[in-house]
Design an enzyme around this catalytic site. Structure first.
Site, short mmCIF file in Angstrom:
data_model
loop_
_atom_site.label_atom_id
_atom_site.label_comp_id
_atom_site.label_asym_id
_atom_site.label_seq_id
_atom_site.Cartn_x
_atom_site.Cartn_y
_atom_site.Cartn_z
N ASN A 108 3.04 9.92 93.43
CA ASN A 108 1.71 9.89 94.04
C ASN A 108 1.34 8.42 94.18
OD1 ASN A 108 1.42 12.71 94.06
ND2 ASN A 108 0.69 12.72 91.95
N GLU A 160 0.15 18.48 97.46
CA GLU A 160 -0.94 18.11 96.56
C GLU A 160 -1.74 16.93 97.13
OE1 GLU A 160 1.05 17.61 92.73
OE2 GLU A 160 0.95 19.77 92.43
N ASP A 196 6.90 24.99 88.96
CA ASP A 196 6.63 23.64 88.46
C ASP A 196 6.96 23.49 86.98
OD1 ASP A 196 5.84 21.03 88.67
OD2 ASP A 196 3.70 21.43 88.48
N GLU A 219 16.10 18.21 90.03
CA GLU A 219 15.04 17.50 89.30
C GLU A 219 14.55 18.35 88.13
OE1 GLU A 219 11.66 16.33 91.76
OE2 GLU A 219 10.41 15.97 90.02
N GLU A 248 5.02 18.12 80.28
CA GLU A 248 3.73 18.47 80.88
C GLU A 248 3.26 19.88 80.50
OE1 GLU A 248 3.63 18.09 85.15
OE2 GLU A 248 1.68 19.05 85.30
N GLU A 270 8.22 29.19 73.87
CA GLU A 270 8.26 30.29 74.86
C GLU A 270 7.59 31.54 74.29
OE1 GLU A 270 12.12 31.07 76.51
OE2 GLU A 270 11.28 32.39 78.04
N TRP A 299 -4.26 26.88 93.49
CA TRP A 299 -2.95 26.27 93.25
C TRP A 299 -1.77 27.24 93.30
CZ3 TRP A 299 -2.86 21.06 93.26
CH2 TRP A 299 -4.10 20.42 93.10
C1 GCV Z 1 3.20 13.57 90.14
C2 GCV Z 1 2.84 18.71 89.10
C3 GCV Z 1 2.10 17.72 88.24
C4 GCV Z 1 1.66 16.52 89.04
C5 GCV Z 1 2.90 15.90 89.72
C6 GCV Z 1 3.53 16.97 90.59
C7 GCV Z 1 4.80 16.47 91.27
O1 GCV Z 1 1.98 19.32 90.00
O2 GCV Z 1 1.01 18.35 87.65
O3 GCV Z 1 1.07 15.61 88.16
O4 GCV Z 1 2.55 14.78 90.47
O5 GCV Z 1 3.90 18.07 89.78
O6 GCV Z 1 5.87 16.83 90.81
O7 GCV Z 1 4.70 15.76 92.25
#
Ligand code: GCV
Length: 667
Positions: A191, A275, A354, A376, A382, A500, A530
């Site tokens: 981002n 996003e 995600d 990836e 997260e 899990e 979302w």
């Molecule tokens: C860097 C998820 C995360 C975002 C991240 C996004 C991505 O949505 O919450 O913080 O953005 O993945 O992989 O681009």
């Protein structure tokens, strides 16, 4: 120094029999000489010197001419060694290291050091190693102001107040990465904002070049994240349309400038149309149009464009059950197979949503036949405990790597698709979203460093055993004492299953606190835009992604499409990802869905209590500082697991009106 050396903490091994092999070390490579060879060789020799000094109080004699090095090895036999591969051999009390490149010597030197730290007897050692993937990469989501998006271990080590940082720690970062074979990195957030938009312009390129040179002296190629709208944001154009002549010309000129500063820059990583990021969709162009304009501009300089497939519009209406975020990457990219320039590499998240604790693999794997791509994964935790809760991710990554796509009758696992071996698709390697920051121990939780170490080792070779990874990492980081190894391995191996169990059930995902993504909030995203829903009502729960729902399950090759479409054939741990079922539905494990939810949530919490007792038993066995840090975090993990247990159990009890068979306390 206010940071630690983690697994490169070289302890004294003074009277160890291996010391005799460190009198003289011969090293040479057979490759053509490259720009950074000298710097690489200097760093290799330095690493061997420093480690020998710390291990054995020795100053080894380094012999780097071919004649000496071939005392025990014939160069011819190694001419065919893949680039980055190496051989280490002990003969007549001398260690000899041969490679086809200076970079290979670097990996060989760290291999040697690792063996010494693990107290392996080097007598008669002969080992030949080569990586099975071309790209072994980290992505940092670091912002110019020093913050880290989804960072759980302090601030950025690369940026502060809009400036780039390069210091001794940057060098240690390189050493850590090189020691596990990582050969590429992106230092700024996908981002792209603030000063990062201007990283492709002069004032920044000067400093970025210094960093890129340092990285290169450890075999690490630097990439940057790029703002797709830079022609407007930086260039002042009225459009960023990839098919506009002025935009095409702007990118060409920009890349020329960038590469005049940093000729060895790997290229750029781009997140577009996702996003809120700008991208080609704004101009009714497709993702290939977007990637190709950049690829063509960078091609004369040998750079590549890594283009992310995490493309979705994040504006879903929760009432609309026909739209499925899980489909988006497939729907946007499958039909573009073969349409990308040959220096575009797609970057595909392991799962379609995600980085959840459990997801099926992204169905693009095995379907793209004429496109290059990378897998990836995310070691920044997260959704998996944010480096407060312990969650050792390597067994999960191994599971992903060994999943069969069924795109062929053999060699069709994700691991083989992304490896260097001949294959039908165009896999190129693996990337992880990094988990490091400027905390003294780099990863916030001391045990989270096992994810960084393990990722590196896995990126080098997909079939390395988990036991080997853990033995190496624990020994190098803490101690080789059996009690320590057994206890830490046990904690780590329990951790992913425990998380899990106590979080969102049966592959349904999310149920986390919006934005932060830590701690339970069952309906947190349920009515949001979302695209991440559990769809629970008083009768049942789950997303219908079968042929009666969004049709996502049929994006896989057979027999997976059939297996996932079938309520009774779908694996339990993905049931609610693919199906909406009643709470009374009986799982393959013989339990009803509701009873399974109760049981796993009670068990998950108990598992964490047991992990605490294991941690407590390390008193006096490992140093106080890391242990006290771990104990602090464990308190929070226990609190979190308890919240998950009680909120989930209570929520589904209230919704389903079905009691726990074992009459445990549900609030
Ligand atoms: C860097 C998820 C995360 C975002 C991240 C996004 C991505 O949505 O919450 O913080 O953005 O993945 O992989 O681009």
């Amino acid at each position: 120094m206010n940071w630690e050396q983690v697994w490169l903490h070289y302890r004294s091994l003074k009277n160890h029999s291996n010391s005799k092999y460190f009198q003289t070390i011969a090293l040479t490579h057979t490759g053509k000489s490259k720009t950074f060879d000298k710097a690489l060789l200097k760093n290799i020799q330095n690493e061997l010197m420093v480690s020998a000094q710390k291990f054995f109080s020795l100053e080894p004699r380094m012999v780097d001419d071919k004649a000496q090095a071939t005392l025990s090895l014939t160069l011819d036999a190694h001419a065919n060694l893949p680039f980055e591969g190496y051989t280490i051999q002990e003969k007549d009390d001398q260690i000899c290291l041969i490679s086809s490149s200076a970079q290979g010597l670097l990996y060989g030197a760290f291999d040697l050091i690792r063996r010494v730290m693990c107290e392996e007897d080097l007598t008669s050692l002969t080992v030949t190693e080569a990586p099975d993937k071309h790209f072994r990469m980290l992505n940092h989501w670091d912002n110019p102001d020093g913050s880290v998006e989804r960072g759980y271990s302090g601030n950025s080590i690369f940026f502060q107040d809009g400036h780039l940082i390069m210091n001794e720690r940057t060098k240690d970062y390189c050493r850590l990465l090189a020691s596990v074979g990582i050969n590429a990195t992106v230092i700024n957030n996908v981002n792209v904002k603030d000063e990062a938009i201007a990283f492709v312009s002069e004032p920044y390129l000067v400093k970025i070049k210094e960093i890129a040179d340092l990285f290169a002296s450890y075999g690490i190629q630097l990439f940057l994240s790029l703002d797709f709208a830079a022609p407007m944001d930086l260039g002042g154009l009225k459009t960023a349309d990839p098919c506009d002549d002025a935009v095409i010309a702007w990118w060409k000129e920009r890349m020329q400038i960038v590469y005049s500063f940093i000729p060895h820059l790997g290229g750029f990583l781009v997140k577009a149309d996702s996003e809120g990021r700008p991208g080609p969709f704004t101009y009714q162009r497709n993702q290939a149009d977007g990637a190709n304009v950049l690829a063509q501009a960078i091609k004369p300089f040998g750079g590549v464009i890594i283009w992310r497939c995490f493309v979705y519009n994040s504006q879903q209406d929760w009432r609309d059950t026909t739209i499925d975020r899980a489909r988006s990457a497939y729907d946007y990219f499958y039909n573009l197979d073969g349409k990308f320039c040959d220096n575009v590499i797609l970057q595909i998240k392991n799962g379609p949503i995600d980085f959840q604790i459990r997801e099926p693999f992204m169905p693009l794997f095995g379907k793209l036949k004429k496109t290059r791509y990378l897998l990836e994964v995310q070691i920044a935790q997260e959704y998996t405990g944010q480096q407060i809760d312990i969650c050792y991710l390597i067994p999960w990554f191994q599971e992903i790597l060994h999943m069969r796509t069924y795109c062929a009758t053999e060699n069709d696992t994700i691991a083989s698709l992304i490896s260097l071996a001949p294959q039908s698709g165009g896999g190129e390697g693996i990337v992880a979203v990094s988990n490091i920051g400027d905390d003294p121990n780099w990863t916030g939780h001391d045990l989270a460093a096992a994810n960084l170490y393990g990722f590196g080792r896995l990126s080098w070779k997909s079939d390395i055993s988990n036991n080997q990874i853990l033995t190496e990492w624990c020994t190098m980081t803490f101690s080789s004492e059996k009690k320590v190894l057994d206890t830490i391995k046990r904690i780590l191996m329990m951790s992913h299953p425990a998380l899990e169990k106590y979080s969102a059930p049966l592959g349904v995902g999310f149920m986390v606190t919006p934005h932060y993504h830590y701690a339970p909030n069952i309906d947190g995203y349920e009515y949001d835009k979302w695209g991440t829903y559990h769809r629970a009502d008083h009768m049942g729960i789950g997303n219908d992604r079968t042929d009666t729902g969004t049709g996502y399950a049929s994006l896989y090759y057979e027999p997976l499409a059939r297996i996932y479409n079938g309520r009774d054939t779908c694996p339990d741990n993905l049931l609610l990802f693919f199906h909406h079922v009643p709470y009374t539905h009986v799982l393959q494990n013989g339990k009803t869905v509701i009873q399974h939810i109760y049981d796993t949530h009670f068990e998950g919490y108990e598992d964490v209590l047991f992990m605490r007792s294991l941690l407590d038993s390390l008193d006096g066995f490992i140093e106080d500082l890391p242990l006290s840090r771990m104990k602090e975090r464990m308190k929070k993990q226990i609190y979190n697991a308890r919240e998950w247990r009680d909120q989930i159990n209570s929520y589904f009890h209230k919704l389903s009106w079905i009691d726990d068979e074992h009459q445990r306390k549900i609030y």
